[in-house]
Motif scaffolding. Structure first.
Motif, PDB file in Angstrom:
ATOM      1  N   ARG A  57      23.414  20.617   0.091  1.00 31.75           N
ATOM      2  CA  ARG A  57      22.861  20.829   1.439  1.00 31.75           C
ATOM      3  C   ARG A  57      21.534  20.123   1.662  1.00 31.75           C
ATOM      4  O   ARG A  57      21.347  19.437   2.667  1.00 31.75           O
ATOM      5  CB  ARG A  57      22.723  22.318   1.712  1.00 31.75           C
ATOM      6  CG  ARG A  57      24.067  22.968   1.954  1.00 31.75           C
ATOM      7  CD  ARG A  57      23.924  24.417   2.397  1.00 31.75           C
ATOM      8  NE  ARG A  57      25.234  25.017   2.484  1.00 31.75           N
ATOM      9  CZ  ARG A  57      25.771  25.751   1.524  1.00 31.75           C
ATOM     10  NH1 ARG A  57      25.101  26.000   0.428  1.00 31.75           N
ATOM     11  NH2 ARG A  57      26.976  26.254   1.668  1.00 31.75           N
ATOM     12  N   GLN A  58      20.586  20.299   0.751  1.00 32.81           N
ATOM     13  CA  GLN A  58      19.277  19.662   0.947  1.00 32.81           C
ATOM     14  C   GLN A  58      19.389  18.143   0.891  1.00 32.81           C
ATOM     15  O   GLN A  58      18.718  17.432   1.629  1.00 32.81           O
ATOM     16  CB  GLN A  58      18.282  20.159  -0.099  1.00 32.81           C
ATOM     17  CG  GLN A  58      17.883  21.594   0.109  1.00 32.81           C
ATOM     18  CD  GLN A  58      16.888  22.074  -0.941  1.00 32.81           C
ATOM     19  OE1 GLN A  58      16.670  21.409  -1.949  1.00 32.81           O
ATOM     20  NE2 GLN A  58      16.299  23.228  -0.690  1.00 32.81           N
ATOM     21  N   TYR A  59      20.238  17.664   0.027  1.00 34.83           N
ATOM     22  CA  TYR A  59      20.492  16.231  -0.098  1.00 34.83           C
ATOM     23  C   TYR A  59      21.142  15.706   1.184  1.00 34.83           C
ATOM     24  O   TYR A  59      20.772  14.644   1.694  1.00 34.83           O
ATOM     25  CB  TYR A  59      21.390  16.020  -1.317  1.00 34.83           C
ATOM     26  CG  TYR A  59      21.915  14.633  -1.544  1.00 34.83           C
ATOM     27  CD1 TYR A  59      21.098  13.630  -2.039  1.00 34.83           C
ATOM     28  CD2 TYR A  59      23.257  14.330  -1.310  1.00 34.83           C
ATOM     29  CE1 TYR A  59      21.597  12.359  -2.288  1.00 34.83           C
ATOM     30  CE2 TYR A  59      23.758  13.074  -1.557  1.00 34.83           C
ATOM     31  CZ  TYR A  59      22.925  12.087  -2.045  1.00 34.83           C
ATOM     32  OH  TYR A  59      23.426  10.840  -2.290  1.00 34.83           O
ATOM     33  N   ALA A  60      22.083  16.455   1.721  1.00 34.08           N
ATOM     34  CA  ALA A  60      22.819  16.032   2.916  1.00 34.08           C
ATOM     35  C   ALA A  60      21.912  15.925   4.138  1.00 34.08           C
ATOM     36  O   ALA A  60      22.066  15.014   4.956  1.00 34.08           O
ATOM     37  CB  ALA A  60      23.956  17.011   3.201  1.00 34.08           C
ATOM     38  N   ARG A  61      20.983  16.829   4.266  1.00 37.64           N
ATOM     39  CA  ARG A  61      20.117  16.862   5.457  1.00 37.64           C
ATOM     40  C   ARG A  61      19.181  15.663   5.562  1.00 37.64           C
ATOM     41  O   ARG A  61      18.664  15.380   6.639  1.00 37.64           O
ATOM     42  CB  ARG A  61      19.283  18.133   5.448  1.00 37.64           C
ATOM     43  CG  ARG A  61      20.090  19.364   5.695  1.00 37.64           C
ATOM     44  CD  ARG A  61      19.222  20.604   5.703  1.00 37.64           C
ATOM     45  NE  ARG A  61      20.077  21.774   5.736  1.00 37.64           N
ATOM     46  CZ  ARG A  61      19.860  22.869   5.039  1.00 37.64           C
ATOM     47  NH1 ARG A  61      18.805  22.967   4.270  1.00 37.64           N
ATOM     48  NH2 ARG A  61      20.702  23.878   5.124  1.00 37.64           N
ATOM     49  N   THR A  62      18.940  14.980   4.457  1.00 41.50           N
ATOM     50  CA  THR A  62      17.917  13.930   4.465  1.00 41.50           C
ATOM     51  C   THR A  62      18.477  12.518   4.626  1.00 41.50           C
ATOM     52  O   THR A  62      17.745  11.548   4.467  1.00 41.50           O
ATOM     53  CB  THR A  62      17.066  14.013   3.179  1.00 41.50           C
ATOM     54  OG1 THR A  62      17.925  13.969   2.041  1.00 41.50           O
ATOM     55  CG2 THR A  62      16.255  15.298   3.158  1.00 41.50           C
ATOM     56  N   TRP A  63      19.770  12.382   4.967  1.00 43.46           N
ATOM     57  CA  TRP A  63      20.311  11.059   5.264  1.00 43.46           C
ATOM     58  C   TRP A  63      19.798  10.608   6.622  1.00 43.46           C
ATOM     59  O   TRP A  63      19.781  11.370   7.582  1.00 43.46           O
ATOM     60  CB  TRP A  63      21.839  11.077   5.289  1.00 43.46           C
ATOM     61  CG  TRP A  63      22.449  11.057   3.932  1.00 43.46           C
ATOM     62  CD1 TRP A  63      23.054  12.090   3.305  1.00 43.46           C
ATOM     63  CD2 TRP A  63      22.487   9.963   3.018  1.00 43.46           C
ATOM     64  NE1 TRP A  63      23.475  11.713   2.055  1.00 43.46           N
ATOM     65  CE2 TRP A  63      23.137  10.406   1.860  1.00 43.46           C
ATOM     66  CE3 TRP A  63      22.033   8.649   3.066  1.00 43.46           C
ATOM     67  CZ2 TRP A  63      23.351   9.580   0.764  1.00 43.46           C
ATOM     68  CZ3 TRP A  63      22.254   7.827   1.978  1.00 43.46           C
ATOM     69  CH2 TRP A  63      22.902   8.293   0.843  1.00 43.46           C
ATOM     70  N   THR A  64      19.387   9.371   6.721  1.00 48.28           N
ATOM     71  CA  THR A  64      18.868   8.831   7.970  1.00 48.28           C
ATOM     72  C   THR A  64      19.059   7.311   7.984  1.00 48.28           C
ATOM     73  O   THR A  64      19.539   6.738   7.011  1.00 48.28           O
ATOM     74  CB  THR A  64      17.379   9.201   8.161  1.00 48.28           C
ATOM     75  OG1 THR A  64      16.972   8.832   9.471  1.00 48.28           O
ATOM     76  CG2 THR A  64      16.490   8.552   7.130  1.00 48.28           C
ATOM     77  N   TYR A  65      18.679   6.687   9.070  1.00 46.24           N
ATOM     78  CA  TYR A  65      18.712   5.229   9.145  1.00 46.24           C
ATOM     79  C   TYR A  65      17.493   4.749   9.905  1.00 46.24           C
ATOM     80  O   TYR A  65      16.838   5.501  10.619  1.00 46.24           O
ATOM     81  CB  TYR A  65      19.998   4.719   9.800  1.00 46.24           C
ATOM     82  CG  TYR A  65      20.014   4.812  11.307  1.00 46.24           C
ATOM     83  CD1 TYR A  65      19.706   3.705  12.080  1.00 46.24           C
ATOM     84  CD2 TYR A  65      20.331   5.992  11.952  1.00 46.24           C
ATOM     85  CE1 TYR A  65      19.716   3.790  13.460  1.00 46.24           C
ATOM     86  CE2 TYR A  65      20.353   6.077  13.317  1.00 46.24           C
ATOM     87  CZ  TYR A  65      20.039   4.972  14.065  1.00 46.24           C
ATOM     88  OH  TYR A  65      20.043   5.054  15.429  1.00 46.24           O
ATOM     89  N   GLN A  66      17.197   3.476   9.701  1.00 50.33           N
ATOM     90  CA  GLN A  66      16.055   2.881  10.373  1.00 50.33           C
ATOM     91  C   GLN A  66      16.421   1.470  10.791  1.00 50.33           C
ATOM     92  O   GLN A  66      16.980   0.710   9.996  1.00 50.33           O
ATOM     93  CB  GLN A  66      14.855   2.840   9.420  1.00 50.33           C
ATOM     94  CG  GLN A  66      13.623   2.223  10.000  1.00 50.33           C
ATOM     95  CD  GLN A  66      12.462   2.238   9.005  1.00 50.33           C
ATOM     96  OE1 GLN A  66      12.635   2.593   7.851  1.00 50.33           O
ATOM     97  NE2 GLN A  66      11.300   1.844   9.456  1.00 50.33           N
ATOM     98  N   LYS A  67      16.127   1.145  12.037  1.00 49.46           N
ATOM     99  CA  LYS A  67      16.322  -0.228  12.491  1.00 49.46           C
ATOM    100  C   LYS A  67      15.146  -1.040  11.956  1.00 49.46           C
ATOM    101  O   LYS A  67      14.021  -0.565  11.928  1.00 49.46           O
ATOM    102  CB  LYS A  67      16.361  -0.282  14.012  1.00 49.46           C
ATOM    103  CG  LYS A  67      17.623   0.354  14.577  1.00 49.46           C
ATOM    104  CD  LYS A  67      17.552   0.506  16.061  1.00 49.46           C
ATOM    105  CE  LYS A  67      17.873  -0.770  16.756  1.00 49.46           C
ATOM    106  NZ  LYS A  67      17.972  -0.616  18.218  1.00 49.46           N
ATOM    107  N   GLN A  68      15.418  -2.241  11.546  1.00 50.43           N
ATOM    108  CA  GLN A  68      14.362  -3.095  11.011  1.00 50.43           C
ATOM    109  C   GLN A  68      13.372  -3.429  12.119  1.00 50.43           C
ATOM    110  O   GLN A  68      13.749  -3.594  13.275  1.00 50.43           O
ATOM    111  CB  GLN A  68      14.948  -4.370  10.418  1.00 50.43           C
ATOM    112  CG  GLN A  68      15.846  -4.118   9.240  1.00 50.43           C
ATOM    113  CD  GLN A  68      15.126  -3.541   8.043  1.00 50.43           C
ATOM    114  OE1 GLN A  68      13.928  -3.736   7.870  1.00 50.43           O
ATOM    115  NE2 GLN A  68      15.839  -2.810   7.220  1.00 50.43           N
ATOM    116  N   LYS A  69      12.114  -3.530  11.744  1.00 49.61           N
ATOM    117  CA  LYS A  69      11.089  -3.846  12.729  1.00 49.61           C
ATOM    118  C   LYS A  69      11.240  -5.277  13.199  1.00 49.61           C
ATOM    119  O   LYS A  69      11.663  -6.144  12.474  1.00 49.61           O
ATOM    120  CB  LYS A  69       9.708  -3.624  12.129  1.00 49.61           C
ATOM    121  CG  LYS A  69       9.465  -2.165  11.840  1.00 49.61           C
ATOM    122  CD  LYS A  69       8.088  -1.908  11.333  1.00 49.61           C
ATOM    123  CE  LYS A  69       7.968  -0.403  11.076  1.00 49.61           C
ATOM    124  NZ  LYS A  69       6.687  -0.014  10.623  1.00 49.61           N
ATOM    125  N   GLY A  70      10.890  -5.499  14.433  1.00 48.71           N
ATOM    126  CA  GLY A  70      11.069  -6.811  15.037  1.00 48.71           C
ATOM    127  C   GLY A  70      12.278  -6.758  15.946  1.00 48.71           C
ATOM    128  O   GLY A  70      13.286  -6.146  15.621  1.00 48.71           O
TER     129      GLY A  70
END
Length: 134
Positions: A57-70
């Motif tokens: 559960r704790q591991y699952a909650r911390t998935w995310t994504y980030q668009k590269q800057k620029g």
């Protein structure tokens, strides 16, 4: 009939064509960014679901994504924000350690990232094609 067409200069035509191509290029970049954003969101949902299914559960909650800057560089990174080092161990397995010593046994990995990665690799080109056909 072609003799009736008058032009101020060749540069005017070149500028007009250049403006049209520039506008089209910007529109294509925008559609690609939207497709990448959509695919990353779906991948994060899938990773959370796969991780939750294994009781992490704790591991699952911390998935995310980030668009590269620029702007318009067409890249996104999907990662686990708090348990990044754990992803490799859970995916590929590891040697069991008890009281600081290896027991010689191995904990089997549970592939939960690779299936999502394969799915994204197949879906993203199709998503981009669909976006560009609109």
């Amino acid at each position: 009939m072609a003799n009736n067409i008058t032009m101020k200069t060749d540069g005017d035509i070149a500028k007009a064509v250049n403006q049209v191509l520039l506008a089209y290029g910007l529109q294509v970049n925008e559609e690609i960014d939207k497709a990448i954003d959509k695919t990353c969101k779906e991948a994060v949902k899938e990773l959370k679901k796969n991780s939750e299914a294994h009781g992490w559960r704790q591991y699952a909650r911390t998935w995310t994504y980030q668009k590269q800057k620029g702007k318009n560089n067409g890249k996104g990174t999907i990662y686990n924000s708090k348990h990044g080092a754990l992803t490799h161990l859970l995916e590929n397995g590891h040697v069991k350690v008890l009281w600081g010593r290896s027991t010689g046994e191995r904990v089997a990995g549970i592939p939960h990232i690779a299936p999502v990665n394969d799915k994204i690799a197949q879906e993203l080109p199709k998503t981009i094609e669909d976006a560009l056909r609109k």
